[in-house]
Design an enzyme around this catalytic site. Structure first.
Site, PDB file in Angstrom:
ATOM      1  N   HIS A  52       6.462   1.568  18.387  1.00  0.00           N
ATOM      2  CA  HIS A  52       7.727   2.131  18.593  1.00  0.00           C
ATOM      3  C   HIS A  52       7.274   3.748  19.214  1.00  0.00           C
ATOM      4  CE1 HIS A  52       7.671   3.197  14.542  1.00  0.00           C
ATOM      5  NE2 HIS A  52       8.422   4.020  14.657  1.00  0.00           N
ATOM      6  N   HIS A  54       7.906   6.657  18.143  1.00  0.00           N
ATOM      7  CA  HIS A  54       8.087   7.949  17.290  1.00  0.00           C
ATOM      8  C   HIS A  54       6.781   8.841  17.289  1.00  0.00           C
ATOM      9  CE1 HIS A  54      11.879   6.727  14.906  1.00  0.00           C
ATOM     10  NE2 HIS A  54      12.202   7.209  15.969  1.00  0.00           N
ATOM     11  N   ASP A  56       4.874  10.158  15.353  1.00  0.00           N
ATOM     12  CA  ASP A  56       3.553   9.879  14.221  1.00  0.00           C
ATOM     13  C   ASP A  56       2.995   8.598  14.614  1.00  0.00           C
ATOM     14  OD1 ASP A  56       6.287   8.691  13.547  1.00  0.00           O
ATOM     15  OD2 ASP A  56       5.183   8.026  11.632  1.00  0.00           O
ATOM     16  N   HIS A  57       3.655   7.738  15.761  1.00  0.00           N
ATOM     17  CA  HIS A  57       2.723   6.458  16.109  1.00  0.00           C
ATOM     18  C   HIS A  57       2.304   6.506  17.532  1.00  0.00           C
ATOM     19  CE1 HIS A  57       4.868   4.170  12.864  1.00  0.00           C
ATOM     20  NE2 HIS A  57       5.555   5.198  12.847  1.00  0.00           N
ATOM     21  N   HIS A 108      15.115   0.067  13.454  1.00  0.00           N
ATOM     22  CA  HIS A 108      14.354   1.325  13.136  1.00  0.00           C
ATOM     23  C   HIS A 108      14.630   2.062  14.614  1.00  0.00           C
ATOM     24  CE1 HIS A 108      11.946   4.778  11.646  1.00  0.00           C
ATOM     25  NE2 HIS A 108      11.018   4.451  12.595  1.00  0.00           N
ATOM     26  N   ASP A 132       7.329   0.582  11.600  1.00  0.00           N
ATOM     27  CA  ASP A 132       8.175   0.905  10.671  1.00  0.00           C
ATOM     28  C   ASP A 132       9.453   0.152  10.511  1.00  0.00           C
ATOM     29  OD1 ASP A 132       6.542   3.219  10.441  1.00  0.00           O
ATOM     30  OD2 ASP A 132       8.048   4.609  11.264  1.00  0.00           O
ATOM     31  N   HIS A 170       3.085   3.008   6.900  1.00  0.00           N
ATOM     32  CA  HIS A 170       3.349   3.900   5.795  1.00  0.00           C
ATOM     33  C   HIS A 170       3.042   3.615   4.484  1.00  0.00           C
ATOM     34  CE1 HIS A 170       5.319   7.113   8.769  1.00  0.00           C
ATOM     35  NE2 HIS A 170       5.582   6.006   9.198  1.00  0.00           N
TER      36      HIS A 170
HETATM   37 FE    FE Z   1       6.461   6.161  11.515  1.00  0.00          FE
HETATM   38 ZN    ZN Z   2       9.255   5.716  12.930  1.00  0.00          ZN
END
Ligand code: FE
Ligand code: ZN
Length: 257
Positions: A52, A54, A56-57, A108, A132, A170
């Site tokens: 996805h 986001h 941090d990905h 998410h 996530d 995570h």
């Molecule tokens: Fe994440």
């Molecule tokens: Zn995420």
């Protein structure tokens, strides 16, 4: 095939999967840990799989594309760094000589994907890269999707074989288990699993991958159909009466727990 969880930021894992020559990485929020592992193990990066959009990905994708020949696969989304190949449910990728199946798991985010490497031999369990959507002992926050969408997505995971290795993005396990124990204080499998994870984190080891079988026994978000879980969720919302209302209540409760 070897699977490595590369730590990134404070609690992300970038999953690197390789055959000794070629590698793929899932959700590289940072490039540095991936480049370092590729150099140490003398691997070339073939593919980047994205669950996805986001930050941090996806944050490391551009640098990895510049420094390797990796192709990027991910969901249709305006924030995805280009170029990349859009994939969708039931697509099958051939990478590192292995077949990888794409699942659509909204919740998410709406365009969230997961990647499944099906079992190849009786002794080699399937691998699930779930981003996530599912965490050990928990699930992702509902930033874009509805409780019903997330429940359906988690149901897809529940239908996988029990020994499927669950590679979450995570290390949230211990804080998830605190909540899980609040919901099911007498669940013996959960008590045992919590002790095991405490021991692992005490040695600074990842609690992941988990397995679908473990998660079905200990993760309240996969157990919202159970009367004892619904009973607990009533302490947060007395309207809880079925799996969906229980799941929605658990998700909201966890946000402020
Ligand atoms: Fe994440
Ligand atoms: Zn995420």
């Amino acid at each position: 095939m070897k699977l490595l969880a590369l730590p990134a930021f404070t609690d992300n894992y970038l999953w690197l999967w390789h055959n000794g020559k070629e590698a793929l990485v899932v959700d590289p929020g940072q490039a540095a840990p991936v480049l370092e592992a590729l150099a140490n193990l003398n691997l070339s990066l073939t593919a980047i799989l994205v669950t996805h959009h986001h930050k941090d990905h996806i944050g490391g994708i551009q640098e990895l594309q510049e420094k390797t020949n990796a192709s990027v696969f991910g969901p249709e989304h305006s924030q995805m760094p280009k170029p990349f190949k859009t994939v969708k449910a039931h697509d099958r990728l051939q990478l590192l000589g292995q077949e990888i199946e794409v699942l659509e798991v909204p919740g998410h985010t709406l365009s969230h994907l997961a990647y499944l490497v099906p079992r190849t031999t009786p002794s080699k369990a399937a691998l699930l890269f779930c981003g996530d959507t599912l965490f050990s002992g928990g699930c992702g926050r509902l930033f874009e999707g509805t409780p019903q969408q997330m429940l359906n997505s988690l149901a897809q995971f529940k239908s996988l074989e029990d020994d499927t290795q669950v590679c979450c993005a995570h290390e949230y396990t211990l804080s998830n288990l605190k909540f899980a124990l609040h919901i099911e204080p007498h669940n013996q499998a959960l008590l045992n699993y919590n002790a095991h994870c405490q021991m692992l984190r005490g040695q600074n080891l990842p609690t992941l991958p988990s397995s679908i079988g473990i998660e079905k026994e200990i993760n309240p978000f996969l157990r919202a159909h159970r009367p004892e879980v619904q009973q607990s969720a009533k302490h947060f919302d007395d309207q809880v009466c079925d799996e969906l209302s229980c799941f929605a209540a658990l998700r909201e409760w966890k946000n402020t727990f």
